[in-house]
Write a protein that holds these residues in place. Sequence first.
Motif, mmCIF file in Angstrom:
data_model
loop_
_atom_site.group_PDB
_atom_site.id
_atom_site.type_symbol
_atom_site.label_atom_id
_atom_site.label_comp_id
_atom_site.label_asym_id
_atom_site.label_seq_id
_atom_site.Cartn_x
_atom_site.Cartn_y
_atom_site.Cartn_z
ATOM 1 N N ILE A 61 19.197 -59.542 -20.849
ATOM 2 C CA ILE A 61 18.383 -60.210 -19.851
ATOM 3 C C ILE A 61 17.116 -60.287 -19.896
ATOM 4 O O ILE A 61 16.310 -59.233 -20.096
ATOM 5 C CB ILE A 61 18.816 -59.695 -18.300
ATOM 6 C CG1 ILE A 61 20.501 -59.726 -18.143
ATOM 7 C CG2 ILE A 61 18.137 -60.177 -17.368
ATOM 8 C CD1 ILE A 61 21.036 -59.221 -17.179
ATOM 9 N N ASP A 62 16.163 -61.532 -19.900
ATOM 10 C CA ASP A 62 14.887 -61.538 -19.790
ATOM 11 C C ASP A 62 14.327 -60.675 -18.641
ATOM 12 O O ASP A 62 14.609 -60.721 -17.538
ATOM 13 C CB ASP A 62 14.499 -63.170 -19.806
ATOM 14 C CG ASP A 62 13.032 -63.234 -20.421
ATOM 15 O OD1 ASP A 62 12.319 -62.455 -19.906
ATOM 16 O OD2 ASP A 62 12.757 -64.298 -21.084
ATOM 17 N N GLU A 116 11.560 -61.106 -17.333
ATOM 18 C CA GLU A 116 10.850 -62.310 -16.409
ATOM 19 C C GLU A 116 11.694 -62.330 -15.100
ATOM 20 O O GLU A 116 11.408 -62.756 -13.932
ATOM 21 C CB GLU A 116 10.625 -63.597 -17.142
ATOM 22 C CG GLU A 116 9.558 -63.557 -18.083
ATOM 23 C CD GLU A 116 8.935 -64.938 -18.634
ATOM 24 O OE1 GLU A 116 9.808 -65.776 -18.368
ATOM 25 O OE2 GLU A 116 8.378 -64.833 -19.488
ATOM 26 N N LEU A 117 13.185 -62.009 -15.394
ATOM 27 C CA LEU A 117 14.078 -62.300 -14.168
ATOM 28 C C LEU A 117 14.359 -61.144 -13.480
ATOM 29 O O LEU A 117 14.847 -60.608 -12.382
ATOM 30 C CB LEU A 117 15.359 -62.739 -14.658
ATOM 31 C CG LEU A 117 15.251 -64.297 -15.464
ATOM 32 C CD1 LEU A 117 16.850 -64.352 -15.920
ATOM 33 C CD2 LEU A 117 14.924 -65.252 -14.623
ATOM 34 N N TYR A 118 13.563 -59.921 -13.669
ATOM 35 C CA TYR A 118 13.720 -58.660 -12.949
ATOM 36 C C TYR A 118 13.407 -58.614 -11.558
ATOM 37 O O TYR A 118 13.822 -57.751 -10.869
ATOM 38 C CB TYR A 118 13.082 -57.481 -13.914
ATOM 39 C CG TYR A 118 13.707 -57.132 -15.085
ATOM 40 C CD1 TYR A 118 14.747 -57.642 -15.680
ATOM 41 C CD2 TYR A 118 13.310 -55.766 -15.569
ATOM 42 C CE1 TYR A 118 15.526 -57.245 -16.857
ATOM 43 C CE2 TYR A 118 13.884 -55.250 -16.829
ATOM 44 C CZ TYR A 118 15.237 -56.048 -17.416
ATOM 45 O OH TYR A 118 15.755 -55.483 -18.296
ATOM 46 N N ILE A 175 14.176 -60.910 -9.508
ATOM 47 C CA ILE A 175 14.799 -61.789 -8.644
ATOM 48 C C ILE A 175 15.700 -60.735 -7.809
ATOM 49 O O ILE A 175 16.161 -59.724 -8.176
ATOM 50 C CB ILE A 175 16.090 -62.510 -9.610
ATOM 51 C CG1 ILE A 175 15.331 -63.706 -10.464
ATOM 52 C CG2 ILE A 175 17.192 -63.100 -8.832
ATOM 53 C CD1 ILE A 175 15.044 -64.712 -9.392
ATOM 54 N N ALA A 199 21.871 -63.341 -18.545
ATOM 55 C CA ALA A 199 21.276 -64.079 -17.492
ATOM 56 C C ALA A 199 20.671 -65.233 -18.007
ATOM 57 O O ALA A 199 20.055 -65.390 -19.280
ATOM 58 C CB ALA A 199 20.309 -63.259 -16.749
ATOM 59 N N LYS A 200 20.819 -66.443 -17.308
ATOM 60 C CA LYS A 200 20.144 -67.825 -17.568
ATOM 61 C C LYS A 200 20.006 -68.457 -16.612
ATOM 62 O O LYS A 200 20.335 -68.136 -15.419
ATOM 63 C CB LYS A 200 20.933 -68.328 -18.431
ATOM 64 C CG LYS A 200 22.209 -69.031 -17.889
ATOM 65 C CD LYS A 200 23.048 -70.027 -18.746
ATOM 66 C CE LYS A 200 24.763 -70.149 -18.273
ATOM 67 N NZ LYS A 200 25.376 -70.775 -19.173
ATOM 68 N N VAL A 201 18.757 -69.331 -16.770
ATOM 69 C CA VAL A 201 18.187 -70.141 -15.555
ATOM 70 C C VAL A 201 18.957 -71.706 -15.507
ATOM 71 O O VAL A 201 18.897 -72.219 -16.830
ATOM 72 C CB VAL A 201 16.885 -70.349 -15.518
ATOM 73 C CG1 VAL A 201 16.305 -71.156 -14.314
ATOM 74 C CG2 VAL A 201 16.193 -68.846 -15.430
ATOM 75 N N VAL A 251 19.739 -68.920 -10.773
ATOM 76 C CA VAL A 251 19.659 -67.936 -11.880
ATOM 77 C C VAL A 251 21.155 -67.436 -11.949
ATOM 78 O O VAL A 251 21.738 -67.170 -10.871
ATOM 79 C CB VAL A 251 18.795 -66.583 -11.504
ATOM 80 C CG1 VAL A 251 19.050 -65.355 -12.412
ATOM 81 C CG2 VAL A 251 17.555 -66.983 -11.414
ATOM 82 N N LYS A 259 17.184 -69.486 -7.490
ATOM 83 C CA LYS A 259 16.071 -69.224 -8.535
ATOM 84 C C LYS A 259 14.804 -68.637 -7.814
ATOM 85 O O LYS A 259 14.189 -67.710 -8.154
ATOM 86 C CB LYS A 259 15.766 -70.559 -9.206
ATOM 87 C CG LYS A 259 14.551 -70.739 -10.328
ATOM 88 C CD LYS A 259 14.462 -71.611 -10.839
ATOM 89 C CE LYS A 259 13.358 -71.630 -11.843
ATOM 90 N NZ LYS A 259 13.022 -73.031 -12.645
#
Length: 409
Positions: free
Chosen positions: A287-288, A290-292, A294, A325-327, A332, A406
């Motif tokens: 999981i990137d 950058e999504l932490y 969310i 995880a993906k956008v 998300v 998102k």
Amino acid sequence: MININTNYTLNELINIEILQGIQDKFADATGLAAVIVNREGIPVTRPSNFTSFCSSVRSCSKGFQKCKLSDSQGGINAKERGKPAPYVCEHGLIDVAAPIILENSFIGTILCGQIISEEEGREKTLNRVKERVKDHDIDFEILKEKFNDLEVMPREKIIAAAEFLSLSANYIAKMGLVNIYQQELIEESRNRRQLEEHLRTKQLKILQSQVNPHFLFNVLNSIARLALIENAQETEDVTYALSDLLRYSLRNIEEIVNLEDELNCVNDYIVIQKKRYRDQFKFEIDIDKELYDINIPLLSIQPLIENAIIHGFKERDSGTIEIKAKVEKEKVVIIVKDDGGGISSNILNNILTSEDENKERITTHITGIGVNNVHKRLNYYFGNEYGLEINSQLGQGTEVKINLPKNNV
């Protein structure tokens, strides 16, 4: 905020059989004697792993009265300190007390111990025992023989037990709150027109408070088994992971957390399962960061992983669980995928939609939070367009998608 009647007794607030189960498993895992008493020091559970020494002392009237007083005073001292407190009991052994507090009201105490501290040793402890039972109607020579069977433990282990008791005490108090919520919910449903919004909030709280004691039982047994076969490093890792996991699950039940916190919980759970199943399962998290940030409801991912282990790999010796995880446009999507046995179509069609309690039990895991529960909470916080999607084929595995907005930070 619920106004709790502080005159409630421990028996009225909490299911005693659940208490008994927690106490028995704790005693089995640690080797310590244990009992749970009310605010007056009177036992509400059957003693677990009680030593023959203490049973003999309690067999005489004076000994029992002193033990009762000691238990009560130990609980009061722990309450005043606000944390578990080791102490010397009325007959010279080492005990530990952890108070049970419900909405700032002291309702009882978890007691464990009946041991000799390694720092004091047998001789010093025996002299103290002899002095304290000299006016008891007990044959000291027989008591001395039973004293020799008592376990000697280092102070570090006693303190570790006390810390774990503190977690257990908070857990038990939480269960008491759930019982009260459920009782209020029944009453509120009779006055739905005036309290509809309040009712909806209580329903959410009950959904988020379903932490099944079997999870605590199983992990305690795992810790006990590990302690027999290693020099404690792995046991320490599992214990810390368990402590963090329990603390996380006992956070504010209305709380929304960020994805990073939820993944920390997942990692703690994975540590425990790797030790429990001896690396039988492979876990992959991609999981990137950058999504932490969310947001996600507390305990949304961990139950899905647990479902894969308990149900997906029930008849398999190994497997892989992937968390990704993906956008996707305005969403998300967090994906929990396993290569286990899959879910039959008749169960799959009802997991997210059925209100039948029997259907819910099919998807309830040892944490007590089922797939249906996670889905409902996601709907509650973000709307019906968000929630879970499940795809599965028998013999090939299962993929569960958690759909989140998102722009949700």
